[in-house]
Design a protein around this motif. Structure first.
Motif, PDB file in Angstrom:
ATOM      1  N   ASP A   1      13.453   1.667  -6.997  1.00 56.29           N
ATOM      2  CA  ASP A   1      13.643   0.900  -5.769  1.00 56.29           C
ATOM      3  C   ASP A   1      12.836  -0.385  -5.876  1.00 56.29           C
ATOM      4  OD1 ASP A   1      14.163   0.684  -2.686  1.00 56.29           O
ATOM      5  OD2 ASP A   1      11.992   0.468  -2.937  1.00 56.29           O
ATOM      6  N   LYS A   2      13.368  -1.485  -5.353  1.00 55.96           N
ATOM      7  CA  LYS A   2      12.740  -2.788  -5.583  1.00 55.96           C
ATOM      8  C   LYS A   2      11.299  -2.844  -5.074  1.00 55.96           C
ATOM      9  CE  LYS A   2      14.337  -5.193  -1.397  1.00 55.96           C
ATOM     10  NZ  LYS A   2      14.937  -6.438  -0.875  1.00 55.96           N
ATOM     11  N   SER A   3      11.015  -2.195  -3.937  1.00 51.39           N
ATOM     12  CA  SER A   3       9.646  -2.206  -3.418  1.00 51.39           C
ATOM     13  C   SER A   3       8.729  -1.334  -4.270  1.00 51.39           C
ATOM     14  CB  SER A   3       9.617  -1.742  -1.958  1.00 51.39           C
ATOM     15  OG  SER A   3      10.286  -2.670  -1.127  1.00 51.39           O
ATOM     16  N   LEU A   4       9.252  -0.217  -4.783  1.00 54.42           N
ATOM     17  CA  LEU A   4       8.465   0.632  -5.676  1.00 54.42           C
ATOM     18  C   LEU A   4       8.201  -0.104  -6.992  1.00 54.42           C
ATOM     19  CD1 LEU A   4       7.266   3.516  -5.695  1.00 54.42           C
ATOM     20  CD2 LEU A   4       9.341   4.263  -6.862  1.00 54.42           C
ATOM     21  N   PHE A   5       9.193  -0.804  -7.484  1.00 52.08           N
ATOM     22  CA  PHE A   5       9.041  -1.626  -8.691  1.00 52.08           C
ATOM     23  C   PHE A   5       7.951  -2.668  -8.481  1.00 52.08           C
ATOM     24  CE2 PHE A   5       9.898  -5.494 -11.011  1.00 52.08           C
ATOM     25  CZ  PHE A   5      10.330  -5.105 -12.260  1.00 52.08           C
ATOM     26  N   GLN A   6       8.054  -3.419  -7.398  1.00 53.40           N
ATOM     27  CA  GLN A   6       7.092  -4.490  -7.150  1.00 53.40           C
ATOM     28  C   GLN A   6       5.698  -3.933  -6.887  1.00 53.40           C
ATOM     29  OE1 GLN A   6       7.927  -7.594  -7.589  1.00 53.40           O
ATOM     30  NE2 GLN A   6       5.893  -8.414  -7.137  1.00 53.40           N
ATOM     31  N   GLY A   7       5.622  -2.844  -6.104  1.00 56.75           N
ATOM     32  CA  GLY A   7       4.329  -2.246  -5.811  1.00 56.75           C
ATOM     33  C   GLY A   7       3.639  -1.742  -7.062  1.00 56.75           C
ATOM     34  N   THR A   8       4.395  -1.196  -8.014  1.00 52.20           N
ATOM     35  CA  THR A   8       3.810  -0.717  -9.262  1.00 52.20           C
ATOM     36  C   THR A   8       3.242  -1.876 -10.069  1.00 52.20           C
ATOM     37  OG1 THR A   8       5.384   1.131  -9.321  1.00 52.20           O
ATOM     38  CG2 THR A   8       4.256   0.599 -11.372  1.00 52.20           C
ATOM     39  N   THR A   9       3.954  -2.997 -10.120  1.00 52.08           N
ATOM     40  CA  THR A   9       3.429  -4.168 -10.834  1.00 52.08           C
ATOM     41  C   THR A   9       2.207  -4.730 -10.126  1.00 52.08           C
ATOM     42  OG1 THR A   9       4.863  -5.778  -9.694  1.00 52.08           O
ATOM     43  CG2 THR A   9       5.745  -4.733 -11.660  1.00 52.08           C
ATOM     44  N   VAL A  10       2.200  -4.700  -8.798  1.00 53.48           N
ATOM     45  CA  VAL A  10       1.054  -5.210  -8.032  1.00 53.48           C
ATOM     46  C   VAL A  10      -0.207  -4.423  -8.365  1.00 53.48           C
ATOM     47  CG1 VAL A  10       0.068  -5.284  -5.705  1.00 53.48           C
ATOM     48  CG2 VAL A  10       2.330  -6.266  -6.134  1.00 53.48           C
ATOM     49  N   VAL A  11      -0.119  -3.094  -8.310  1.00 52.35           N
ATOM     50  CA  VAL A  11      -1.297  -2.262  -8.589  1.00 52.35           C
ATOM     51  C   VAL A  11      -1.720  -2.420 -10.047  1.00 52.35           C
ATOM     52  CG1 VAL A  11      -2.227   0.081  -8.593  1.00 52.35           C
ATOM     53  CG2 VAL A  11      -0.673  -0.623  -6.783  1.00 52.35           C
ATOM     54  N   PHE A  12      -0.743  -2.459 -10.945  1.00 51.96           N
ATOM     55  CA  PHE A  12      -1.055  -2.607 -12.365  1.00 51.96           C
ATOM     56  C   PHE A  12      -1.870  -3.876 -12.617  1.00 51.96           C
ATOM     57  CE2 PHE A  12       0.086  -4.520 -16.479  1.00 51.96           C
ATOM     58  CZ  PHE A  12      -0.386  -3.533 -17.336  1.00 51.96           C
ATOM     59  N   PHE A  13      -1.397  -5.015 -12.086  1.00 50.86           N
ATOM     60  CA  PHE A  13      -2.094  -6.263 -12.363  1.00 50.86           C
ATOM     61  C   PHE A  13      -3.393  -6.395 -11.576  1.00 50.86           C
ATOM     62  CE2 PHE A  13       2.014  -7.565 -14.172  1.00 50.86           C
ATOM     63  CZ  PHE A  13       1.541  -7.967 -15.410  1.00 50.86           C
ATOM     64  N   ALA A  14      -3.510  -5.700 -10.462  1.00 51.63           N
ATOM     65  CA  ALA A  14      -4.804  -5.662  -9.776  1.00 51.63           C
ATOM     66  C   ALA A  14      -5.842  -4.993 -10.674  1.00 51.63           C
ATOM     67  CB  ALA A  14      -4.682  -4.920  -8.451  1.00 51.63           C
ATOM     68  N   LEU A  15      -5.460  -3.888 -11.305  1.00 50.69           N
ATOM     69  CA  LEU A  15      -6.362  -3.210 -12.238  1.00 50.69           C
ATOM     70  C   LEU A  15      -6.666  -4.086 -13.454  1.00 50.69           C
ATOM     71  CD1 LEU A  15      -4.740   0.367 -12.176  1.00 50.69           C
ATOM     72  CD2 LEU A  15      -6.906  -0.315 -11.110  1.00 50.69           C
ATOM     73  N   VAL A  16      -5.639  -4.710 -13.994  1.00 47.47           N
ATOM     74  CA  VAL A  16      -5.814  -5.557 -15.176  1.00 47.47           C
ATOM     75  C   VAL A  16      -6.736  -6.735 -14.872  1.00 47.47           C
ATOM     76  CG1 VAL A  16      -4.612  -7.198 -16.699  1.00 47.47           C
ATOM     77  CG2 VAL A  16      -3.680  -4.910 -16.333  1.00 47.47           C
ATOM     78  N   ASN A  17      -6.498  -7.411 -13.753  1.00 47.36           N
ATOM     79  CA  ASN A  17      -7.288  -8.604 -13.441  1.00 47.36           C
ATOM     80  C   ASN A  17      -8.744  -8.268 -13.129  1.00 47.36           C
ATOM     81  OD1 ASN A  17      -5.176 -10.450 -13.821  1.00 47.36           O
ATOM     82  ND2 ASN A  17      -4.412 -10.127 -11.747  1.00 47.36           N
ATOM     83  N   LEU A  18      -8.988  -7.159 -12.451  1.00 46.76           N
ATOM     84  CA  LEU A  18     -10.368  -6.743 -12.203  1.00 46.76           C
ATOM     85  C   LEU A  18     -11.084  -6.430 -13.525  1.00 46.76           C
ATOM     86  CD1 LEU A  18     -10.136  -4.447  -9.042  1.00 46.76           C
ATOM     87  CD2 LEU A  18     -11.345  -6.629  -9.243  1.00 46.76           C
ATOM     88  N   THR A  19     -10.373  -5.784 -14.425  1.00 47.27           N
ATOM     89  CA  THR A  19     -10.959  -5.458 -15.724  1.00 47.27           C
ATOM     90  C   THR A  19     -11.270  -6.727 -16.517  1.00 47.27           C
ATOM     91  OG1 THR A  19      -9.693  -3.393 -15.759  1.00 47.27           O
ATOM     92  CG2 THR A  19     -10.623  -4.131 -17.844  1.00 47.27           C
ATOM     93  N   LYS A  20     -10.394  -7.730 -16.409  1.00 50.21           N
ATOM     94  CA  LYS A  20     -10.574  -8.971 -17.164  1.00 50.21           C
ATOM     95  C   LYS A  20     -11.799  -9.763 -16.708  1.00 50.21           C
ATOM     96  CE  LYS A  20      -6.729 -11.345 -17.138  1.00 50.21           C
ATOM     97  NZ  LYS A  20      -5.387 -11.759 -16.658  1.00 50.21           N
ATOM     98  N   LEU A  21     -12.266  -9.547 -15.488  1.00 50.44           N
ATOM     99  CA  LEU A  21     -13.420 -10.300 -14.987  1.00 50.44           C
ATOM    100  C   LEU A  21     -14.642 -10.116 -15.888  1.00 50.44           C
ATOM    101  CD1 LEU A  21     -13.163  -9.641 -11.144  1.00 50.44           C
ATOM    102  CD2 LEU A  21     -12.795 -11.828 -12.300  1.00 50.44           C
TER     103      LEU A  21
ATOM    104  N   ARG B   1       0.838  -1.202   0.000  1.00 50.14           N
ATOM    105  CA  ARG B   1       0.000   0.000   0.000  1.00 50.14           C
ATOM    106  C   ARG B   1       0.879   1.261   0.000  1.00 50.14           C
ATOM    107  NH1 ARG B   1       0.065  -2.652   4.667  1.00 50.14           N
ATOM    108  NH2 ARG B   1       0.485  -1.553   6.631  1.00 50.14           N
ATOM    109  N   GLY B   2       0.571   2.153  -0.935  1.00 50.04           N
ATOM    110  CA  GLY B   2       1.309   3.406  -1.048  1.00 50.04           C
ATOM    111  C   GLY B   2       2.625   3.306  -1.767  1.00 50.04           C
ATOM    112  N   LEU B   3       3.033   2.093  -2.153  1.00 49.74           N
ATOM    113  CA  LEU B   3       4.339   1.905  -2.797  1.00 49.74           C
ATOM    114  C   LEU B   3       4.149   1.642  -4.290  1.00 49.74           C
ATOM    115  CD1 LEU B   3       6.143  -0.331  -0.144  1.00 49.74           C
ATOM    116  CD2 LEU B   3       6.664   2.052  -0.699  1.00 49.74           C
ATOM    117  N   TRP B   4       3.923   2.682  -5.048  1.00 46.15           N
ATOM    118  CA  TRP B   4       3.885   2.538  -6.499  1.00 46.15           C
ATOM    119  C   TRP B   4       4.194   3.880  -7.137  1.00 46.15           C
ATOM    120  CZ3 TRP B   4      -0.774   1.769  -3.724  1.00 46.15           C
ATOM    121  CH2 TRP B   4      -1.703   2.794  -3.830  1.00 46.15           C
ATOM    122  N   HIS B   5       4.641   3.802  -8.394  1.00 41.51           N
ATOM    123  CA  HIS B   5       4.985   5.007  -9.139  1.00 41.51           C
ATOM    124  C   HIS B   5       3.777   5.405  -9.973  1.00 41.51           C
ATOM    125  CE1 HIS B   5       7.021   7.831 -11.758  1.00 41.51           C
ATOM    126  NE2 HIS B   5       8.130   7.715 -11.042  1.00 41.51           N
TER     127      HIS B   5
END
Length: 253
Positions: free
Chosen positions: A165-185, A66-70
């Motif tokens: 930063d590795k956590s910012l990198f990972q957090g950005t991918t997490v939020v991105f795929f959360a949006l993608v997967n919700l849209t795919k439903l 939470r809060g860790l994304w670009h």
């Protein structure tokens, strides 16, 4: 529901690989989940079973990061992904999954080769958001994610050169795929992918999600920044090789 016991034997490592990728490393290792489960069931059924599980994993990962994304990188990638998902939904019955896997695999391996053989250029940080490349890789990720849950490598190919930063990198991918997967439903439901058997199978496998995410978080917190990026490139190599193999196998045999 699948009645082959081998499906459940394969589903356990598949879900752990996805969970570790989602919460620990953004190199796309999670896309190995569908091929593993597809050894026992139809690949489209495997993808449909995994989508609700992916959404549940996203909820855990969003809390952890939470809060860790670009925001700017995320906005560019998400805009492209919307186009890719729409294209994937409209061409779902016509696009060869094998050809798409081969294309993404070749691009991924070429990206890693550039990093290996041009270390000076590959090592130079490029932190600024790039509209054209971000939109392209976002669209590619949305499309391949829709067809085969294989959206990890395109996102990695955009974000790795940014050297976040590795956590910012990972957090950005997490939020991105959360949006993608919700849209795919929505298009998955529209295409009739969520049969009662698919949903019950996803529910049976859901208890594996918390420990899978937990293992990924533990690995993420204990691995250094340098090793993190090297592992991401290594995973991209493994995944790219697997995609090329699957693509050639599907097209030639």
């Amino acid at each position: 529901m699948p009645d082959d016991p081998w499906f459940y034997v394969l589903a356990v490592p598949a879900i752990f690989l996805i969970g570790i990728s989602k919460s620990g490393f953004g190199g796309g290792m999670g896309l190995l989940g569908v091929p593993l489960m597809a050894l026992a069931v139809d690949p489209r059924m495997a993808a449909a079973i995994l989508l609700p599980i992916l959404c549940l994993m996203d909820a855990f990962a969003l809390w952890a990061y939470r809060g860790l994304w670009h925001r700017r990188h995320l906005a560019i990638l998400a805009a492209g992904a919307a186009v890719g998902i729409l294209l994937g939904a409209l061409t779902f019955e016509y696009v060869s999954t094998a050809a798409m896997r081969l294309l993404v695999g070749v691009i991924a391996l070429g990206f890693v080769a550039n990093w290996l053989f041009r270390p000076a250029a590959a090592g130079a940080p490029d932190p600024e958001p790039r509209l054209l490349s971000g939109t392209f890789w976002g669209a590619m990720s949305g499309f391949t994610s829709f067809t085969a849950h294989a959206g990890g490598p395109p996102v990695a190919m955009y974000l790795l050169p940014r050297q976040l930063d590795k956590s910012l990198f990972q957090g950005t991918t997490v939020v991105f795929f959360a949006l993608v997967n919700l849209t795919k439903l929505v298009p998955y439901a529209w295409l009739g992918q969520f049969t009662p058997g698919v949903l019950w199978t996803a529910l049976v496998l859901a208890p594996l999600v918390p420990p899978a995410i937990g293992v990924g978080l533990l690995l993420h917190r204990t691995v250094s920044q340098t090793i993190f990026y090297r592992l991401c490139y290594l995973l991209l190599t493994v995944v790219g090789s697997k995609l090329v193999w699957d693509g050639l196998d599907g097209l030639l045999f």
